[in-house]
Write a protein that holds these residues in place. Structure first.
Motif, mmCIF file in Angstrom:
data_model
loop_
_atom_site.group_PDB
_atom_site.id
_atom_site.type_symbol
_atom_site.label_atom_id
_atom_site.label_comp_id
_atom_site.label_asym_id
_atom_site.label_seq_id
_atom_site.Cartn_x
_atom_site.Cartn_y
_atom_site.Cartn_z
ATOM 1 N N GLY A 166 40.921 6.622 27.541
ATOM 2 C CA GLY A 166 42.347 6.324 27.590
ATOM 3 C C GLY A 166 42.820 6.282 29.024
ATOM 4 N N ASP A 167 43.815 7.114 29.338
ATOM 5 C CA ASP A 167 44.335 7.191 30.706
ATOM 6 C C ASP A 167 43.540 8.170 31.567
ATOM 7 N N GLY A 168 42.567 8.843 30.974
ATOM 8 C CA GLY A 168 41.781 9.829 31.704
ATOM 9 C C GLY A 168 40.610 9.195 32.425
ATOM 10 N N PRO A 169 39.789 10.020 33.041
ATOM 11 C CA PRO A 169 38.640 9.520 33.788
ATOM 12 C C PRO A 169 37.530 9.025 32.860
ATOM 13 N N ALA A 170 36.569 8.342 33.438
ATOM 14 C CA ALA A 170 35.363 7.955 32.710
ATOM 15 C C ALA A 170 34.600 9.226 32.344
ATOM 16 N N PRO A 171 33.745 9.182 31.317
ATOM 17 C CA PRO A 171 32.996 10.380 30.930
ATOM 18 C C PRO A 171 32.225 11.023 32.085
ATOM 19 N N SER A 172 31.576 10.224 32.932
ATOM 20 C CA SER A 172 30.813 10.806 34.040
ATOM 21 C C SER A 172 31.728 11.536 35.020
ATOM 22 N N LEU A 173 32.906 11.011 35.265
ATOM 23 C CA LEU A 173 33.850 11.698 36.153
ATOM 24 C C LEU A 173 34.397 12.961 35.500
ATOM 25 N N ALA A 174 34.546 12.949 34.182
ATOM 26 C CA ALA A 174 34.982 14.154 33.476
ATOM 27 C C ALA A 174 33.946 15.268 33.642
ATOM 28 N N VAL A 175 32.666 14.905 33.616
ATOM 29 C CA VAL A 175 31.601 15.885 33.838
ATOM 30 C C VAL A 175 31.730 16.480 35.236
ATOM 31 N N VAL A 176 31.911 15.636 36.225
ATOM 32 C CA VAL A 176 32.044 16.095 37.610
ATOM 33 C C VAL A 176 33.252 17.022 37.749
ATOM 34 N N GLU A 177 34.371 16.658 37.164
ATOM 35 C CA GLU A 177 35.580 17.485 37.263
ATOM 36 C C GLU A 177 35.389 18.830 36.566
ATOM 37 N N ALA A 178 34.709 18.852 35.423
ATOM 38 C CA ALA A 178 34.484 20.113 34.707
ATOM 39 C C ALA A 178 33.581 21.040 35.512
ATOM 40 N N ILE A 179 32.507 20.493 36.073
ATOM 41 C CA ILE A 179 31.608 21.325 36.888
ATOM 42 C C ILE A 179 32.323 21.822 38.137
ATOM 43 N N ALA A 180 33.107 20.966 38.769
ATOM 44 C CA ALA A 180 33.856 21.382 39.963
ATOM 45 C C ALA A 180 34.807 22.524 39.639
ATOM 46 N N GLU A 181 35.435 22.472 38.474
ATOM 47 C CA GLU A 181 36.337 23.556 38.064
ATOM 48 C C GLU A 181 35.577 24.876 37.987
ATOM 49 N N LEU A 182 34.402 24.869 37.390
ATOM 50 C CA LEU A 182 33.611 26.099 37.283
ATOM 51 C C LEU A 182 33.085 26.559 38.637
ATOM 52 N N ALA A 183 32.760 25.603 39.505
ATOM 53 C CA ALA A 183 32.251 25.944 40.844
ATOM 54 C C ALA A 183 33.369 26.373 41.784
ATOM 55 N N GLY A 184 34.620 26.096 41.375
ATOM 56 C CA GLY A 184 35.754 26.480 42.211
ATOM 57 C C GLY A 184 35.925 25.613 43.438
ATOM 58 N N VAL A 185 35.524 24.344 43.328
ATOM 59 C CA VAL A 185 35.641 23.424 44.455
ATOM 60 C C VAL A 185 36.281 22.125 43.991
ATOM 61 N N ASP A 186 36.704 21.330 44.950
ATOM 62 C CA ASP A 186 37.189 19.990 44.663
ATOM 63 C C ASP A 186 35.984 19.142 44.249
ATOM 64 N N PRO A 187 36.159 18.213 43.309
ATOM 65 C CA PRO A 187 35.021 17.384 42.890
ATOM 66 C C PRO A 187 34.305 16.683 44.044
ATOM 67 N N THR A 188 35.025 16.326 45.090
ATOM 68 C CA THR A 188 34.385 15.650 46.224
ATOM 69 C C THR A 188 33.484 16.589 47.025
ATOM 70 N N GLU A 189 33.610 17.899 46.810
ATOM 71 C CA GLU A 189 32.808 18.875 47.543
ATOM 72 C C GLU A 189 31.537 19.287 46.796
ATOM 73 N N LEU A 190 31.331 18.784 45.574
ATOM 74 C CA LEU A 190 30.151 19.184 44.804
ATOM 75 C C LEU A 190 28.829 18.878 45.506
ATOM 76 N N PRO A 191 28.680 17.716 46.168
ATOM 77 C CA PRO A 191 27.401 17.490 46.865
ATOM 78 C C PRO A 191 27.090 18.575 47.898
ATOM 79 N N GLU A 192 28.112 19.112 48.544
ATOM 80 C CA GLU A 192 27.903 20.199 49.506
ATOM 81 C C GLU A 192 27.427 21.465 48.805
#
Length: 101
Positions: free
Chosen positions: A24-50
């Motif tokens: 719908g208006d939300g992210p693609a499934p792959s981006l939803a995965v990235v956002e969920a993991i970032a939430e648990l890691a306590g970082v911005d999604p763009t910082e996950l590679p670090e």
């Protein structure tokens, strides 16, 4: 804009799981995965590679999107482990949980 829902355990404020709606208006499934993991890691999604988390190292994001996007009426459930996080992607959300040893 996505909506991240974090669930904590009784043992403290650190979330045990994070759910991000996709489609719908939300992210693609792959981006939803990235956002969920970032939430648990306590970082911005763009910082996950670090943090050593690169989704493409575990699954092809385009293939994941093709499997689950736009299938809200279908019984779709993809499970994978991404850098210490157990992830389940259904037809309308991605749920990440810290992997249990």
């Amino acid at each position: 804009m996505s909506s991240v829902t974090a669930e904590s355990s009784d043992s403290g404020p650190v979330p045990e799981t994070a759910r991000v709606s996709h489609g719908g208006d939300g992210p693609a499934p792959s981006l939803a995965v990235v956002e969920a993991i970032a939430e648990l890691a306590g970082v911005d999604p763009t910082e996950l590679p670090e943090e050593g988390v690169v989704l493409y190292d575990h699954v092809d994001p385009d293939a994941l999107n093709a499997l689950v996007a736009g299938r809200s009426g279908a019984d779709v459930d993809v499970s994978l482990t991404v850098a210490g996080y157990d992830v389940r992607v259904g037809p309308d959300s991605a749920v990440a949980r810290r992997a249990r040893n």
